[in-house]
Design a protein around this motif. Structure first.
Motif, PDB file in Angstrom:
ATOM      1  N   PRO A   7       0.817  -1.221   0.000  1.00  0.00           N
ATOM      2  CA  PRO A   7       0.000   0.000   0.000  1.00  0.00           C
ATOM      3  C   PRO A   7       0.852   1.274   0.000  1.00  0.00           C
ATOM      4  O   PRO A   7       0.540   2.243  -0.707  1.00  0.00           O
ATOM      5  CB  PRO A   7      -0.827  -0.098   1.289  1.00  0.00           C
ATOM      6  N   GLU A   8       1.943   1.263   0.750  1.00  0.00           N
ATOM      7  CA  GLU A   8       2.805   2.443   0.792  1.00  0.00           C
ATOM      8  C   GLU A   8       3.470   2.690  -0.558  1.00  0.00           C
ATOM      9  O   GLU A   8       3.590   3.822  -1.014  1.00  0.00           O
ATOM     10  CB  GLU A   8       3.874   2.301   1.883  1.00  0.00           C
ATOM     11  N   LEU A   9       3.951   1.604  -1.199  1.00  0.00           N
ATOM     12  CA  LEU A   9       4.591   1.744  -2.506  1.00  0.00           C
ATOM     13  C   LEU A   9       3.607   2.240  -3.563  1.00  0.00           C
ATOM     14  O   LEU A   9       3.973   3.035  -4.436  1.00  0.00           O
ATOM     15  CB  LEU A   9       5.218   0.414  -2.938  1.00  0.00           C
ATOM     16  N   ILE A  10       2.367   1.799  -3.496  1.00  0.00           N
ATOM     17  CA  ILE A  10       1.338   2.270  -4.442  1.00  0.00           C
ATOM     18  C   ILE A  10       1.082   3.752  -4.236  1.00  0.00           C
ATOM     19  O   ILE A  10       0.966   4.515  -5.201  1.00  0.00           O
ATOM     20  CB  ILE A  10       0.042   1.440  -4.289  1.00  0.00           C
ATOM     21  N   ILE A  11       1.021   4.192  -2.986  1.00  0.00           N
ATOM     22  CA  ILE A  11       0.801   5.616  -2.702  1.00  0.00           C
ATOM     23  C   ILE A  11       1.978   6.448  -3.214  1.00  0.00           C
ATOM     24  O   ILE A  11       1.779   7.500  -3.836  1.00  0.00           O
ATOM     25  CB  ILE A  11       0.570   5.839  -1.195  1.00  0.00           C
ATOM     26  N   ILE A  12       3.183   5.967  -3.009  1.00  0.00           N
ATOM     27  CA  ILE A  12       4.372   6.679  -3.496  1.00  0.00           C
ATOM     28  C   ILE A  12       4.348   6.749  -5.021  1.00  0.00           C
ATOM     29  O   ILE A  12       4.636   7.793  -5.622  1.00  0.00           O
ATOM     30  CB  ILE A  12       5.665   6.007  -2.976  1.00  0.00           C
ATOM     31  N   ALA A  13       3.987   5.641  -5.686  1.00  0.00           N
ATOM     32  CA  ALA A  13       3.918   5.620  -7.148  1.00  0.00           C
ATOM     33  C   ALA A  13       2.877   6.604  -7.655  1.00  0.00           C
ATOM     34  O   ALA A  13       3.109   7.319  -8.638  1.00  0.00           O
ATOM     35  CB  ALA A  13       3.617   4.208  -7.638  1.00  0.00           C
ATOM     36  N   ILE A  14       1.714   6.679  -7.006  1.00  0.00           N
ATOM     37  CA  ILE A  14       0.662   7.613  -7.426  1.00  0.00           C
ATOM     38  C   ILE A  14       1.136   9.060  -7.268  1.00  0.00           C
ATOM     39  O   ILE A  14       0.893   9.899  -8.136  1.00  0.00           O
ATOM     40  CB  ILE A  14      -0.638   7.351  -6.627  1.00  0.00           C
ATOM     41  N   ILE A  15       1.825   9.344  -6.179  1.00  0.00           N
ATOM     42  CA  ILE A  15       2.345  10.708  -5.964  1.00  0.00           C
ATOM     43  C   ILE A  15       3.377  11.063  -7.037  1.00  0.00           C
ATOM     44  O   ILE A  15       3.354  12.164  -7.595  1.00  0.00           O
ATOM     45  CB  ILE A  15       2.934  10.839  -4.548  1.00  0.00           C
ATOM     46  N   VAL A  16       4.276  10.126  -7.348  1.00  0.00           N
ATOM     47  CA  VAL A  16       5.298  10.382  -8.377  1.00  0.00           C
ATOM     48  C   VAL A  16       4.632  10.605  -9.728  1.00  0.00           C
ATOM     49  O   VAL A  16       5.007  11.532 -10.472  1.00  0.00           O
ATOM     50  CB  VAL A  16       6.320   9.220  -8.422  1.00  0.00           C
ATOM     51  N   ILE A  17       3.661   9.789 -10.076  1.00  0.00           N
ATOM     52  CA  ILE A  17       2.958   9.945 -11.356  1.00  0.00           C
ATOM     53  C   ILE A  17       2.219  11.283 -11.395  1.00  0.00           C
ATOM     54  O   ILE A  17       2.215  11.974 -12.410  1.00  0.00           O
ATOM     55  CB  ILE A  17       1.998   8.763 -11.600  1.00  0.00           C
ATOM     56  N   ALA A  18       1.609  11.658 -10.279  1.00  0.00           N
ATOM     57  CA  ALA A  18       0.886  12.929 -10.232  1.00  0.00           C
ATOM     58  C   ALA A  18       1.842  14.113 -10.376  1.00  0.00           C
ATOM     59  O   ALA A  18       1.513  15.109 -11.011  1.00  0.00           O
ATOM     60  CB  ALA A  18       0.093  13.027  -8.932  1.00  0.00           C
ATOM     61  N   LEU A  19       3.016  14.008  -9.776  1.00  0.00           N
ATOM     62  CA  LEU A  19       3.966  15.115  -9.847  1.00  0.00           C
ATOM     63  C   LEU A  19       4.614  15.250 -11.223  1.00  0.00           C
ATOM     64  O   LEU A  19       4.750  16.361 -11.742  1.00  0.00           O
ATOM     65  CB  LEU A  19       5.058  14.932  -8.785  1.00  0.00           C
ATOM     66  N   PHE A  20       5.018  14.135 -11.818  1.00  0.00           N
ATOM     67  CA  PHE A  20       5.814  14.205 -13.040  1.00  0.00           C
ATOM     68  C   PHE A  20       5.055  13.819 -14.302  1.00  0.00           C
ATOM     69  O   PHE A  20       5.484  14.154 -15.399  1.00  0.00           O
ATOM     70  CB  PHE A  20       7.059  13.317 -12.897  1.00  0.00           C
ATOM     71  N   LYS A  23       4.343  10.708 -19.186  1.00  0.00           N
ATOM     72  CA  LYS A  23       5.275  10.825 -20.309  1.00  0.00           C
ATOM     73  C   LYS A  23       6.724  11.028 -19.859  1.00  0.00           C
ATOM     74  O   LYS A  23       7.646  10.633 -20.552  1.00  0.00           O
ATOM     75  CB  LYS A  23       4.847  11.970 -21.215  1.00  0.00           C
ATOM     76  N   LYS A  24       6.924  11.641 -18.729  1.00  0.00           N
ATOM     77  CA  LYS A  24       8.287  11.919 -18.282  1.00  0.00           C
ATOM     78  C   LYS A  24       8.901  10.787 -17.472  1.00  0.00           C
ATOM     79  O   LYS A  24      10.115  10.746 -17.292  1.00  0.00           O
ATOM     80  CB  LYS A  24       8.319  13.201 -17.448  1.00  0.00           C
ATOM     81  N   LEU A  25       8.114   9.856 -16.996  1.00  0.00           N
ATOM     82  CA  LEU A  25       8.645   8.774 -16.163  1.00  0.00           C
ATOM     83  C   LEU A  25       9.674   7.903 -16.886  1.00  0.00           C
ATOM     84  O   LEU A  25      10.723   7.607 -16.304  1.00  0.00           O
ATOM     85  CB  LEU A  25       7.501   7.924 -15.611  1.00  0.00           C
ATOM     86  N   PRO A  26       9.460   7.480 -18.145  1.00  0.00           N
ATOM     87  CA  PRO A  26      10.499   6.668 -18.808  1.00  0.00           C
ATOM     88  C   PRO A  26      11.819   7.434 -18.982  1.00  0.00           C
ATOM     89  O   PRO A  26      12.898   6.869 -18.800  1.00  0.00           O
ATOM     90  CB  PRO A  26       9.883   6.331 -20.164  1.00  0.00           C
ATOM     91  N   ASP A  27      11.725   8.715 -19.319  1.00  0.00           N
ATOM     92  CA  ASP A  27      12.945   9.523 -19.460  1.00  0.00           C
ATOM     93  C   ASP A  27      13.667   9.653 -18.131  1.00  0.00           C
ATOM     94  O   ASP A  27      14.904   9.584 -18.078  1.00  0.00           O
ATOM     95  CB  ASP A  27      12.606  10.914 -19.998  1.00  0.00           C
ATOM     96  N   MET A  28      12.916   9.833 -17.057  1.00  0.00           N
ATOM     97  CA  MET A  28      13.531   9.960 -15.738  1.00  0.00           C
ATOM     98  C   MET A  28      14.199   8.645 -15.332  1.00  0.00           C
ATOM     99  O   MET A  28      15.306   8.650 -14.786  1.00  0.00           O
ATOM    100  CB  MET A  28      12.489  10.366 -14.697  1.00  0.00           C
ATOM    101  N   ALA A  29      13.539   7.526 -15.619  1.00  0.00           N
ATOM    102  CA  ALA A  29      14.109   6.230 -15.277  1.00  0.00           C
ATOM    103  C   ALA A  29      15.385   5.979 -16.079  1.00  0.00           C
ATOM    104  O   ALA A  29      16.385   5.478 -15.547  1.00  0.00           O
ATOM    105  CB  ALA A  29      13.089   5.125 -15.536  1.00  0.00           C
ATOM    106  N   ARG A  30      15.375   6.343 -17.364  1.00  0.00           N
ATOM    107  CA  ARG A  30      16.552   6.186 -18.206  1.00  0.00           C
ATOM    108  C   ARG A  30      17.704   7.042 -17.682  1.00  0.00           C
ATOM    109  O   ARG A  30      18.841   6.595 -17.569  1.00  0.00           O
ATOM    110  CB  ARG A  30      16.196   6.599 -19.630  1.00  0.00           C
ATOM    111  N   SER A  31      17.404   8.269 -17.330  1.00  0.00           N
ATOM    112  CA  SER A  31      18.419   9.176 -16.802  1.00  0.00           C
ATOM    113  C   SER A  31      18.975   8.663 -15.477  1.00  0.00           C
ATOM    114  O   SER A  31      20.180   8.722 -15.232  1.00  0.00           O
ATOM    115  CB  SER A  31      17.812  10.565 -16.612  1.00  0.00           C
TER     116      SER A  31
END
Length: 111
Positions: A7-20, A23-31
């Motif tokens: 549950p905590e990891l899902i909440i963190i993932a939702i916050i990251v997706i909401a912030l960034f 479309k930017k997540l793959p570029d951030m992961a690559r970087s």
């Protein structure tokens, strides 16, 4: 540190997706992956401790070694030269004065 469950990891993932955004997540992961790879290679290079130079050290521009005290020493040498010139000028003035006194004494021995 508390345990991070699903549950905590899902909440963190939702916050990251909401912030960034999606479309930017793959570029951030690559970087992030590239940065981790560079960091790992530099750590490995530091562990070798000079056994072979790193690629970064070979590709940098070679420069001359700069002597930080050179300007001070040059200024000191210049000041010493000016001082020596002043002393030479003073000695020359005294010699000229002594010659003039000797000439006056020769012309008028009563002095």
């Amino acid at each position: 540190m508390p345990n991070l469950g699903a549950p905590e990891l899902i909440i963190i993932a939702i916050i990251v997706i909401a912030l960034f955004g999606w479309k930017k997540l793959p570029d951030m992961a690559r970087s992030l992956g590239r940065s981790a790879r560079v960091f790992k290679s530099e750590v490995d290079e530091m562990k070798k401790d000079g056994k072979s130079p790193s690629e970064a050290s070979q590709t940098t521009v070679a420069g001359d070694v700069v002597d930080g005290d050179a300007p001070r020493r040059a200024a000191d040498a210049e000041a010493e030269a000016r001082s020596a010139e002043a002393r030479a000028q003073e000695a020359e003035t005294r010699a000229a004065q002594a010659r003039a006194d000797a000439d006056r004494f020769r012309s008028d021995p009563s002095l």
